[in-house]
Design an enzyme around this catalytic site. Structure first.
Site: not given
Lengths: 272, 272
Positions: B95-97
């Site tokens: 998700a690379k949040r």
């Protein structure tokens, strides 16, 4: 949305206020919990009461994803509601996405095509090919993280590369990317000492400025150091406006809170 | 999931393969399009055919968000299906949040509580307080972007800070954060020349390695330079496995493709 249209809206409304819809079910008035979609209902009332004072709404995806697909549906309805009823608003998806090219393409389609956002916040760590799929849309805007409002900003963003803070590298490099006229930058209101320098680096670009209100940023310092001929600032407040009251009067209280900020903005605009 | 359990699974299955479910409706076999939820149906069949060869599935959120709330629903069903039927799988939300603390808290709840992921990929640009809400979960893992597989990795990640590439700062700093035992790192397979150095920096941490297959990474170089006593590698392949065939035999073809990688992995495991 064309940048020129945004500038005209700012001048017409005498406001460069963005309202952040960080809507949290634990913080909204209890009487809304009996409705079918409390999050959307809350947003709808906030928007109806504040749209003439703001030029932008910023929708923070985390606050919707936490409720799963139903949360995404509330988000989608919020985007639709604004686009249909207040198409003059600059719609920001505060999503902080960024991935390899073929994945960023999907994110761009999700936010620009499907949700019809005018802008999305993007994280720069993966470099040009992670950002360029967003930049390739005409009249859509990438708001690239440069210098953020949180304490962790110092961990990487202020590290020195060739005697300059990393965030300067982010700005300088990204200004050379294709379609860089579609760029804006996130510059935290809590970083007033950097504003002049950043404005010199990117004299013609808009800055999205979070950190006013709950995070303690100084509106006056931001305006003095950050404005350009096209204003060049979108200042966001979230919690300070939308949770101004927890009672039945929440939307009216949000309006009062937004009005107080807009009144200050009108003063700054009259002197520039 | 405890790291020890993951290591045991790798030894038992003689595999450190993660399969990336980057499921794209334009690439899945046509006969699935008549089903109620083609994306989920595709995933289900891929998973059923490959679960004994893989120790992890990686779900790339962009490929679901692009279909709006229905896409999120397909994603949720995919998480649930794996958790219910194959609870031994290490479930990665790619998700690379990463955002300010109160927002990262919501992302952590979305992915760890609601979707029950075991791990999430996180972007480091906003620093410690953007990552710590994820690290505070017990037996959940943050997979922090360090050196990614794309060409844009060179733009920031390889910039020199005190004579060392920026990604080293990310690793060194994050190793000092509270609960850093819950950390793993994303290190692209396309960066073999950096692997030895990175392994020396973080001798005991797992690396999630994307870039094998479509992106051209070299499995052999990664294994030679990246393994530690606990294996320490999760190597992901997405497109090379799930799109091995576009016909009715897609799931069997995915199995063959996964089997070929797993067989190589078994060899590396027997020599370590």
């Amino acid at each position: 949305m064309e940048t020129k249209f945004l500038v005209d809206q700012i001048k017409k409304k005498r406001s460069f206020l963005s309202i952040g819809l960080d809507t949290d079910i634990d913080k909204i008035p209890k009487h809304l919990l009996d409705t079918e979609d409390p999050i959307f209902r809350f947003n709808q009332q906030i928007i109806d009461e504040t749209h003439d004072l703001a030029i932008s709404y910023k929708i923070n995806t985390a606050f919707y994803e936490v409720y799963g697909w139903k949360g995404w549906q509330s988000m989608q309805k919020t985007f639709d509601y604004i686009k249909t009823n207040y198409p003059e608003q600059f719609l920001i998806a505060d999503a902080k996405r960024g991935d390899i090219g073929n994945t960023s393409l999907k994110y761009a389609a999700a936010f620009f095509d499907d949700l019809q956002a005018d802008a999305i916040t993007v994280a720069p760590y993966m470099g040009e090919d992670s950002v360029s799929p967003f930049l390739s849309y005409q009249n859509k805007h990438v708001i690239l993280l440069a210098l953020t409002s949180n304490s962790g900003a110092a961990d990487l963003q202020l590290l020195k590369v060739d005697d300059k803070p990393l965030y300067e590298q982010v700005i300088n490099k990204s200004l050379q990317w294709t379609n860089s006229q579609n760029l804006m930058y996130v510059i935290g209101a809590t970083q007033p000492e950097h504003f002049k320098r950043i404005r010199a680096l990117a004299p013609h670009h808009f800055f999205l400025v979070p950190g006013i209100g709950a995070q303690g940023g100084d509106l006056d310092a931001v305006c003095r150091n950050g404005m350009n001929d096209d204003i060049g600032l979108i200042i966001n407040s979230s919690r300070g406006i939308i949770y101004a009251s927890a009672g039945n009067d929440f939307a009216k209280a949000a309006r009062e809170s937004a009005k107080a900020i807009q009144a200050k903005m009108a003063l700054y605009l009259s002197t520039c």
